[in-house]
Each structure stands twice: as C-alpha cells, then as structure tokens.
Design a protein around this motif. Sequence first.
Motif, PDB file in Angstrom:
ATOM      1  N   LYS A 118       0.828  -1.205   0.000  1.00 47.62           N
ATOM      2  CA  LYS A 118       0.000   0.000   0.000  1.00 47.62           C
ATOM      3  C   LYS A 118       0.868   1.264   0.000  1.00 47.62           C
ATOM      4  N   LYS A 121       2.274   1.701  -3.488  1.00 47.63           N
ATOM      5  CA  LYS A 121       1.227   2.092  -4.440  1.00 47.63           C
ATOM      6  C   LYS A 121       0.873   3.570  -4.272  1.00 47.63           C
ATOM      7  N   GLU A 122       0.726   4.019  -3.028  1.00 45.48           N
ATOM      8  CA  GLU A 122       0.383   5.418  -2.783  1.00 45.48           C
ATOM      9  C   GLU A 122       1.522   6.350  -3.181  1.00 45.48           C
ATOM     10  N   GLN A 124       3.895   5.846  -5.432  1.00 47.45           N
ATOM     11  CA  GLN A 124       4.031   5.901  -6.882  1.00 47.45           C
ATOM     12  C   GLN A 124       2.961   6.779  -7.525  1.00 47.45           C
ATOM     13  N   SER A 125       1.792   6.849  -6.901  1.00 49.55           N
ATOM     14  CA  SER A 125       0.722   7.682  -7.462  1.00 49.55           C
ATOM     15  C   SER A 125       1.061   9.165  -7.403  1.00 49.55           C
ATOM     16  N   GLU A 223       7.518  -2.103 -12.435  1.00 46.22           N
ATOM     17  CA  GLU A 223       6.878  -2.641 -11.227  1.00 46.22           C
ATOM     18  C   GLU A 223       7.292  -4.065 -10.904  1.00 46.22           C
ATOM     19  N   CYS A 375      -5.345  -2.154   0.327  1.00 48.00           N
ATOM     20  CA  CYS A 375      -5.621  -0.753   0.654  1.00 48.00           C
ATOM     21  C   CYS A 375      -6.780  -0.572   1.625  1.00 48.00           C
ATOM     22  N   ASP A 408      -7.630  -1.456  -8.617  1.00 47.18           N
ATOM     23  CA  ASP A 408      -6.296  -0.840  -8.647  1.00 47.18           C
ATOM     24  C   ASP A 408      -5.232  -1.773  -8.100  1.00 47.18           C
ATOM     25  N   CYS A 409      -5.534  -2.428  -6.989  1.00 45.53           N
ATOM     26  CA  CYS A 409      -4.547  -3.328  -6.391  1.00 45.53           C
ATOM     27  C   CYS A 409      -4.375  -4.587  -7.224  1.00 45.53           C
ATOM     28  N   LYS A 412      -1.995  -3.587  -9.821  1.00 47.55           N
ATOM     29  CA  LYS A 412      -0.673  -3.540  -9.212  1.00 47.55           C
ATOM     30  C   LYS A 412      -0.081  -4.942  -9.112  1.00 47.55           C
ATOM     31  N   SER A 422       4.021  -2.030 -16.833  1.00 48.80           N
ATOM     32  CA  SER A 422       3.692  -1.078 -15.778  1.00 48.80           C
ATOM     33  C   SER A 422       2.859   0.052 -16.356  1.00 48.80           C
TER      34      SER A 422
END
Length: 427
Positions: A118, A121-122, A124-125, A223, A375, A408-409, A412, A422
Amino acid sequence: MGSRNERRHQNLVPLAALISREMRSEKVEKPTLRYGNAAQSRKGEDYFMIRTDCQRIQGNPSSTFSVFAIFDGHNGNAAAIYSKDHLLNHVLGALPRGLGRDEWLQALPRALVAGFVKTDKEFQSRGETSGTTVTFVIIDGWTVTVASVGDSRCILDTQGGAVSILTVDHRLEENVEERQRVTASGGEVGRLSIFGGAEVGPLRCWPGGLCLSRSIGDMDVGEFIVPIPYVKQVKLSSAGGRLIIASDGIWDALDSDMTAKSCRGLPAELAARQVVKEALRTRGLKDDTTCIVVDIIPPDNSPQPLPTPKKQNKLRALLFRKRSHDSANKLSKKLSAVGIVEELFEEGSAMLAERLGNDDSSSQSTTGLFICAVCQVDLAPSEGISVHAGSIFSMSSKPWQGPFLCADCRDKKDAMEGKRPSGVKVA
C-alpha cells in the motif's frame, strides 16, 4: 450475507474483556529495551524511526510494542520520507481488530506485506521517481518480527555469541533467485555498458539501472521491482540478545560478524556509535551510514557483555535453517535445547497471492461489504477480485475465495508479476 455478518458481530469481544484477556496472557515478564542510534550523512537520504510507545489496544499499557526502522533512499529522499511517515499506519491498518496477542503476532507477517504494498502504491501515485530500501523491526515482548526490502540489514547477536541475519539482501549481484524473477517478469538484468562495449559495475535492472530487485518507489524502473518484503519472525530465549539494524553504508564496510564483534560489551548508544566509527575507519564516508542498536534485556538485569563463544560455528549452524516439513520438529527441539531462539515464521516470496494466503472470513468488514486486503477500502461483492483469480501461483483452487483486491490493487499485482507492462508513467 446477513447471517455471515450476524456471526461476525457475535464474535466481537467487548473491550474490557479483551484487556482482561490480554493482561492474563502477559504472565511472562517483558524484557527491557535499551537502544541507541548513530549516523554520518553524505547524501542526506537515510532516515530512521524509533517508536517505543505503540499499543495493540489503545489505553492498555500491557499491550505496548516497539518499532525500529531504517529507510535508505536513493534518487532523492522523497520515498524514504514518505515511507517513514506512512508505513507503520498502513501495517497497523491491515491488522484485524480485536485480536489477542498471539493472534496479533500471527497476523503480523501478512499485515506487513499489505502495508508495504500500500505504501508503494500510494507513493508511486504521486509521480515521484525516488525509491527506498526498508528494514522494519517490530518487538513485542520476546518476539521480534522483521520485514525488509533492499539491502539494509538486521542482525541478531545472542548472549551465546552466535550472529544471525534476520533479513535477505535484494541485490541483483548476489541474489540469483531475484535475478530470475526480474527477468521472468519482463525486466533485463546486466551491467552498465561504457564506450567500447565494456561492462562495468554491479548487475542492474534495465530500464532504470537499479541494482536492487525490491524497494518502495522507483516507479521509473518498472513494477517488477516489487515492494513485497521478506519477513522473519523469531522468539528469543529469556537470555535476550542484541539487534543491529543498519543501512548498506555499514554492510559495505563490515560483515555481520565484524559488526557484532566491534561493539560487544558496550551499552546500546555507545555500540551504535562504535559501529559507525568502525565502518568509516574501514571504508571512509562513501555513503550515508546509519545504525540502530537495540538490546533486549531480561527484566531487572543490567546489560551484560556478550562473550565471544568457543563453539560459535556449532551454535550458528543451529540458527535459522530453512525448515522443511520433515525437519521442523527436530530443529525446533535443537533450538530449544540450545536455548537461543525459536523461528516462528519465514517467507520471502514475491508473489502476492502466496503472501496473502487464503481467507474465508476476515476479508469481510463489519458493514457486510468485502474489503481490499491491501488498501483496506470497502468493496461490494461484485467489485472484489480474488487475489487468487487467474494465478498459476494460487494456493487455492477457488478463485472466488478471499482475500480480495480492488481493481487498482489487482492491476498492481499483475504488473508486479509481469502480466502487463507497468501502467505508471512519470509525470
């Protein structure tokens, strides 16, 4: 769904009863922690965390645990700072509520995986391209749980003098399994080519040129450089021990035995300074160099110098072998006989389905909705995608079985396993 939700509410434990149960389970006295840290900065990309006031149950001092972590950034310090600020909360947020101490410790390895993913992921956003290694240590009583990505390291120096590494280095140069995983997921591994075609330096992943196979951040590399940590959980004997957590500025200069030996007999604060001093004496200040030393001391005992063992090799041979089903009981008896440490959990797979396991109940929230295992957002039954769906690495033959991921996950997860390019682009 209603009956399942009703069963879930019936299983809820009142806070007073939970605290009472927690206090009854804490019959064995907790050890005392003494700790110190030291650092020398060259790039300003190393950060650390020390938290000794965390509580499994808010307001209950008997549920206190401690966190020690090092974040070694590269290509800037943004990923290290973000991980320092958010990783712990993400890990705790992935733990089910209302667990007793034993169940909490058993759930911790999975929660660490979810928290690392998580956080990655956050971050990278945000569109920033830096990355960071992480070595994250949770100490609850005599139980030590370590999660790591990259090449920072945590070692355990026991009172018997045996030194064991509680992490795995994710350097492409040394880790054959990680090289194979990266290439199978779509990355290329090779050395830097210079004019004339000569290849120099350590093995790196291309594009990007990162020499690590796991980290948080690094969105410009791909990724298949994953944030899924190697996790090891051990229980120390009542003799206690010393943890040395450090960035690669230490380990590039000193091996584990040299590091432990250099500071034996010193209190934790002086020991951390001595480790940094010895690393600088050996190699000079070529990188950020950070060290945390944590002494886990039996109650009412003052720290004792760690003696140099006469039969160190035999002791080391008993520590932390990879246990097969056939040898687990035999090795457990050996470890208990020596009285050093008991290995409770070890897993380093980079496959999310393997790390999150199977789940029939805890993936459902108290609202009756399903939740994303990474998440933690609520999902309607039609929205959740099983982590096992379509995976050749699935531990379950039922693709509708939890845990579940949001879209989203799931994307990922597919990107980390090389099932699609990616989708993250540099802003």
